[in-house]
Design an enzyme around this catalytic site. Structure first.
Site, short mmCIF file in Angstrom:
data_model
loop_
_atom_site.label_atom_id
_atom_site.label_comp_id
_atom_site.label_asym_id
_atom_site.label_seq_id
_atom_site.Cartn_x
_atom_site.Cartn_y
_atom_site.Cartn_z
N ASP A 1 9.64 24.47 48.93
CA ASP A 1 8.25 24.09 49.23
C ASP A 1 7.32 25.25 48.91
OD1 ASP A 1 9.38 21.86 50.13
OD2 ASP A 1 8.69 22.01 52.21
N GLU B 1 7.62 27.66 46.65
CA GLU B 1 7.36 27.77 45.21
C GLU B 1 6.40 26.67 44.75
OE1 GLU B 1 11.26 29.16 42.91
OE2 GLU B 1 11.65 27.75 44.52
N ASP C 1 4.12 25.11 46.57
CA ASP C 1 2.75 25.39 47.04
C ASP C 1 2.08 26.46 46.17
OD1 ASP C 1 2.73 23.55 49.03
OD2 ASP C 1 3.44 24.93 50.58
N SER D 1 -3.13 14.72 53.20
CA SER D 1 -2.13 15.77 53.20
C SER D 1 -2.74 16.96 53.95
CB SER D 1 -1.90 16.07 51.73
OG SER D 1 -0.92 17.00 51.59
N LEU D 2 -2.00 18.02 54.13
CA LEU D 2 -2.57 19.19 54.78
C LEU D 2 -2.57 20.34 53.79
CD1 LEU D 2 -0.62 19.16 58.16
CD2 LEU D 2 -3.09 18.97 57.95
N GLU E 1 0.14 22.40 66.99
CA GLU E 1 1.30 21.50 67.15
C GLU E 1 2.41 21.92 66.20
OE1 GLU E 1 -0.34 17.81 65.89
OE2 GLU E 1 -1.90 17.86 67.43
N LYS F 1 4.72 21.49 63.06
CA LYS F 1 4.62 20.76 61.80
C LYS F 1 5.99 20.15 61.53
CE LYS F 1 3.02 20.72 57.07
NZ LYS F 1 3.92 19.64 56.75
N ASP G 1 8.95 18.29 59.79
CA ASP G 1 9.32 18.19 58.38
C ASP G 1 9.99 16.84 58.14
OD1 ASP G 1 9.54 18.88 55.79
OD2 ASP G 1 11.09 20.40 56.07
N TYR H 1 1.59 11.83 66.62
CA TYR H 1 0.70 12.96 66.91
C TYR H 1 -0.78 12.68 66.65
CZ TYR H 1 2.01 13.49 61.98
OH TYR H 1 2.28 13.26 60.66
N LYS I 1 -5.36 22.40 64.36
CA LYS I 1 -6.38 21.35 64.22
C LYS I 1 -7.60 21.70 65.06
CE LYS I 1 -2.85 17.74 63.73
NZ LYS I 1 -2.18 16.57 64.30
N LYS J 1 2.55 27.68 57.56
CA LYS J 1 3.97 27.47 57.33
C LYS J 1 4.78 28.74 57.58
CE LYS J 1 5.01 24.43 54.02
NZ LYS J 1 5.33 23.21 53.42
N CYS K 1 42.49 21.11 36.85
CA CYS K 1 42.24 21.22 38.30
C CYS K 1 42.78 22.57 38.79
CB CYS K 1 42.92 20.07 39.03
SG CYS K 1 42.91 20.28 40.81
N CYS L 1 46.01 21.90 41.13
CA CYS L 1 47.30 21.35 40.70
C CYS L 1 47.54 21.47 39.19
CB CYS L 1 47.42 19.89 41.12
SG CYS L 1 46.29 18.81 40.24
N CYS M 1 39.73 15.38 39.48
CA CYS M 1 41.14 15.60 39.23
C CYS M 1 41.82 14.26 39.47
CB CYS M 1 41.67 16.65 40.21
SG CYS M 1 43.45 16.58 40.38
N CYS N 1 47.95 16.17 44.10
CA CYS N 1 47.12 17.38 44.12
C CYS N 1 47.04 17.93 45.55
CB CYS N 1 45.71 17.07 43.60
SG CYS N 1 44.61 18.46 43.75
S1 IVH Z 1 -1.84 15.70 61.05
C1 IVH Z 1 -3.59 15.35 57.03
N1 IVH Z 1 0.06 16.79 62.45
O1 IVH Z 1 2.31 16.99 57.28
C2 IVH Z 1 -3.99 15.27 58.40
N2 IVH Z 1 0.54 16.14 60.23
O2 IVH Z 1 1.25 17.97 54.74
C3 IVH Z 1 -3.19 14.44 59.26
N3 IVH Z 1 2.85 16.57 59.56
O3 IVH Z 1 1.24 13.93 55.94
C4 IVH Z 1 -1.86 14.94 59.51
N4 IVH Z 1 3.52 17.44 61.45
O4 IVH Z 1 3.34 13.97 57.38
C5 IVH Z 1 -0.29 16.26 61.28
N5 IVH Z 1 1.64 17.78 63.83
C6 IVH Z 1 1.31 17.23 62.67
C7 IVH Z 1 2.22 17.12 61.60
C8 IVH Z 1 1.80 16.56 60.39
C9 IVH Z 1 3.87 17.10 60.23
C10 IVH Z 1 2.92 16.10 58.15
C11 IVH Z 1 2.30 14.75 57.89
C12 IVH Z 1 1.31 14.99 56.82
C13 IVH Z 1 1.84 16.23 56.21
C14 IVH Z 1 0.77 16.93 55.48
#
Ligand code: IVH
Length: 663
Positions: free
Chosen positions: A30, A32, A34, A79-80, A110, A112, A114, A221, A287, A311, A404, A407, A422, A428
């Site tokens: 991730d 690389e 980004d 996305s974030l 909060e 994040k 994955d 969330y 946030k 991250k 192999c 064997c 094999c 084997c």
């Molecule tokens: S808030 C974009 N809160 O991260 C604003 N997202 O890279 C709304 N994600 O698509 C997203 N944990 O799938 C939010 N505590 C969290 C999160 C979170 C994971 C993911 C989510 C989003 C992605 C963005």
């Protein structure tokens, strides 16, 4: 920088997007990725005239999938933007202060998660729809699959608003992921790169019964439109959602902060806890706490300004490959393994990393003697991310051996299949050893005292030649084994004895039939009902089982037409192994036995999964659509069109109370 280089960079990002979002097989970390996006963003800022309208910097690239209904989101799913250093977080915070015109901008922090994002709609408290992010505007309707998540209520607790849309992250717990990949490995299938890919891939399974087996989980969330909820602050969202019985972060996994120092303190605390968490996270999300400020702050490209991801440093390290060896699996597949100079990464010392197959080595151009970046993802086995070409000197290309290593048999390649095998299935020693370790493994016969070291000693001592020999082991044999004392002998013999009482799906899995993992074994056992029934199924009948593919069907038939295998099974049964068929464990003669059920609407007393289990335990079947063949439709609150169809066809409908009586 010229325009051509910019276009090449965009092409590269698009290629990695395809790997990550569509094929669920990322080729770079991730971090690389980004860096590539950041580079593109920088160029687009300097040369806005070059910037492509459909640049991946502006659009979420996850695609919708064939086979699913596509649904437009009422509020875009974004996305974030990512940050990796305290300085970058500080820059973001300063921007917020400037844009909002105040010195202090309280934030909510909060985990994040994955996983993969989903938007869930509850109408009058009933789960009616779940949609993936897709391209941000339109996603896939994955309602049936999301409904299999046990922790997610199909009906909200308490007095729910007329409409509540909830955003959350679907994930696969680490242990479930490890078990799934192990099962895939044993069945000779491609592995998932990490739990995120596994969650995303599982959510896109067309059969929700199979998805249910993936044991996905979710944390909610966010509310895209918080006005109705009359909430003012983001950190109140969690308690609000919890009130309705929705799964949310535990209290220690979110918090408020007024200062940067508090943000970094929270991030540190979470990073330390990361290895102990039961699911994968890749950072924290920061946030702006005031919800009314979110609209004011607006959007840049594909991300809102009001939130940012901070991250964690990737769990990567740099080391050298001093050799590439080959491991032979249970089904004879040869897997190249990088032997590394030992290096400490993310809590443990690593000296080996899987290289998956020849193609992977070629694609990454990995050679013996190379300095490489390794990464410890969600999987137990670390992987080689990339070669540091700048450090390459005198490294040696590697080739898959023609024989192999265990064997000496000539290996085979199947056209179009990346696997090299094999073919010496019967003799084997490597395959033989793995067959034993697989047979006794937790998901199979579960003989926990018979670990790989003990198996090795027993094979060397000549006590284990074929699988049934496990059940022939006696005290005298074990006394000859170094390190075995009275207590360990007792333990081993009693765990072998206990394992005889098993289930048909476990037994089928334990036989180690190619392409028959736990999920498939379960489906076949259900269809065949007894071991004899299973052995009698022909290829067509097997293929007709929903969720059983052609490869598995062929391999089943091949397995059970081989006299050697039949003899082995007979010996096991003679030695006392009793694979209980589910039919027998069902409450025989129950009113549900052999009946087909369709569920519609929300039930008061049970989740959909619970109701499904109760019906199945009593011999009933579940179907997703109503037809003349349906025996009962269980009708809950706010039933859907299935209820109308049942009435039209005259199919018997049960209320929850009637269902309970019949139970
Ligand atoms: S808030 C974009 N809160 O991260 C604003 N997202 O890279 C709304 N994600 O698509 C997203 N944990 O799938 C939010 N505590 C969290 C999160 C979170 C994971 C993911 C989510 C989003 C992605 C963005």
């Amino acid at each position: 920088m010229n325009k051509q280089a910019y276009l090449e960079l965009i092409e590269k990002i698009n290629k990695h997007n395809q790997y990550y979002f569509v094929e669920n097989t990322p080729q770079i970390s991730d971090y690389e990725y980004d860096q590539l996006v950041k580079e593109a963003e920088k160029i687009e800022k300097e040369h806005p005239e070059w910037a492509l309208k459909n640049s991946p910097t502006k659009n979420v690239v996850e695609k919708t999938t064939k086979g699913f209904k596509h649904v437009r989101h009422k509020v875009r799913m974004m996305s974030l933007s990512n940050t990796y250093s305290e300085e970058e977080v500080e820059d973001w915070s300063k921007r917020m202060q400037k844009l909002l015109g105040c010195e202090k901008v309280p934030v909510c922090m909060e985990l994040k998660m994955d996983g993969t994002a989903v938007s869930i709609l509850y109408e009058k408290g009933i789960l009616v729809r779940a949609v993936t992010r897709g391209d941000g505007t339109t996603g896939d309707d994955v309602t049936q699959n999301v409904m299999t998540i046990k922790s997610l209520p199909l009906k909200l607790k308490g007095i729910a608003p007329d409409e509540l849309e909830v955003r959350g992250e679907i994930f696969m717990p680490k242990t479930v992921f490890k078990a799934l990949n192990k099962e895939k490995e044993e069945a000779g299938e491609d592995l998932y790169a990490n739990p995120r890919n596994a969650a995303a891939g599982s959510l896109k399974l067309l059969d929700s019964k199979l998805c249910a087996k993936r044991k996905l989980d979710i944390i909610c969330y966010g509310i895209p439109d918080p006005r109705g909820a009359k909430l003012k602050l983001q950190h109140e969202v969690h308690a609000y959602l919890k009130k309705f019985g929705l799964p949310v972060f535990s209290e220690k996994h979110y918090g408020k902060a007024d200062t940067l120092a508090d943000i970094f303190k929270f991030a540190d605390k979470i990073e330390k806890e990361r290895p102990q968490l039961t699911y994968e996270i890749d950072g924290i999300v920061i946030k702006v706490d005031q919800l009314k400020d979110h609209d004011r702050l607006g959007v840049t490209g594909k991300s809102p300004r009001w939130a940012v991801a901070y991250k964690f440093a990737p769990e990567q390290a740099i080391t050298k490959i001093h050799d590439i060896t080959v491991q032979v699996g249970r089904t004879g597949v040869l897997t190249p393994v990088a032997e590394l100079d030992p290096i400490f990464v993310a809590g443990s010392t690593i000296s080996r990393a899987t290289l998956h197959n020849e193609q992977e080595i070629e694609r990454k151009d990995i050679r013996i003697g190379d300095t490489v970046i390794i990464e410890k993802g969600g999987d137990v086995i670390p992987k080689v991310v990339s070669v540091m070409m700048s450090k390459r000197s005198g490294s040696k290309p590697w080739k898959m051996p023609a024989k192999c290593p265990a064997c000496g048999e000539h290996v085979e390649r199947t056209i179009g299949n990346v696997a090299v095998r094999c073919p010496n299935t019967n003799e084997c020693p490597a395959q033989n050893f793995r067959r034993f370790t697989f047979f006794v493994s937790k998901g199979a016969m579960d003989i926990d005292s018979l670990g790989p070291k003990v198996i090795e000693k027993l094979i060397d001592g000549g006590f284990l030649q074929s699988i049934p020999d496990i059940y022939r082991l006696c005290e005298d044999d074990l006394e000859n084994i170094e390190g075995f004392k009275e207590k360990s002998i007792d333990n081993l013999l009693s765990s072998i004895e206990k394992s005889k009482d098993t289930t048909l799906p476990r037994f089928l899995l334990a036989l180690g039939i190619k392409h028959v993992g736990a999920g498939v074994a379960d489906l076949i056992a259900e269809e065949g009902k007894t071991l004899d029934g299973v052995m009698d199924l022909d290829e067509d009948e097997l293929c007709e089982i929903e969720g059983v593919g052609e490869k598995a069907a062929k391999s089943m038939v091949e397995f059970f037409t081989d006299k050697k295998h039949i003899k082995e099974v007979e010996e096991l049964l003679k030695l006392g192994v009793k694979p209980k068929s589910r039919a027998k464990s069902k409450k025989a003669g129950h009113a549900f036995d052999g009946k087909t059920f369709v569920l519609t609407g929300g039930l008061e007393g049970y989740t959909r999964q619970e109701a499904t289990d109760l019906i199945k335990e009593r011999g009933g079947k579940i179907s997703s659509s109503v037809s003349k063949k349906t025996d009962y439709v269980l009708v809950g609150d706010e039933p859907g069109s299935k209820y109308a169809k049942a009435q039209k066809l005259g199919v018997k409908c049960l209320t929850e109370a009637q269902f309970e009586k019949l139970l």
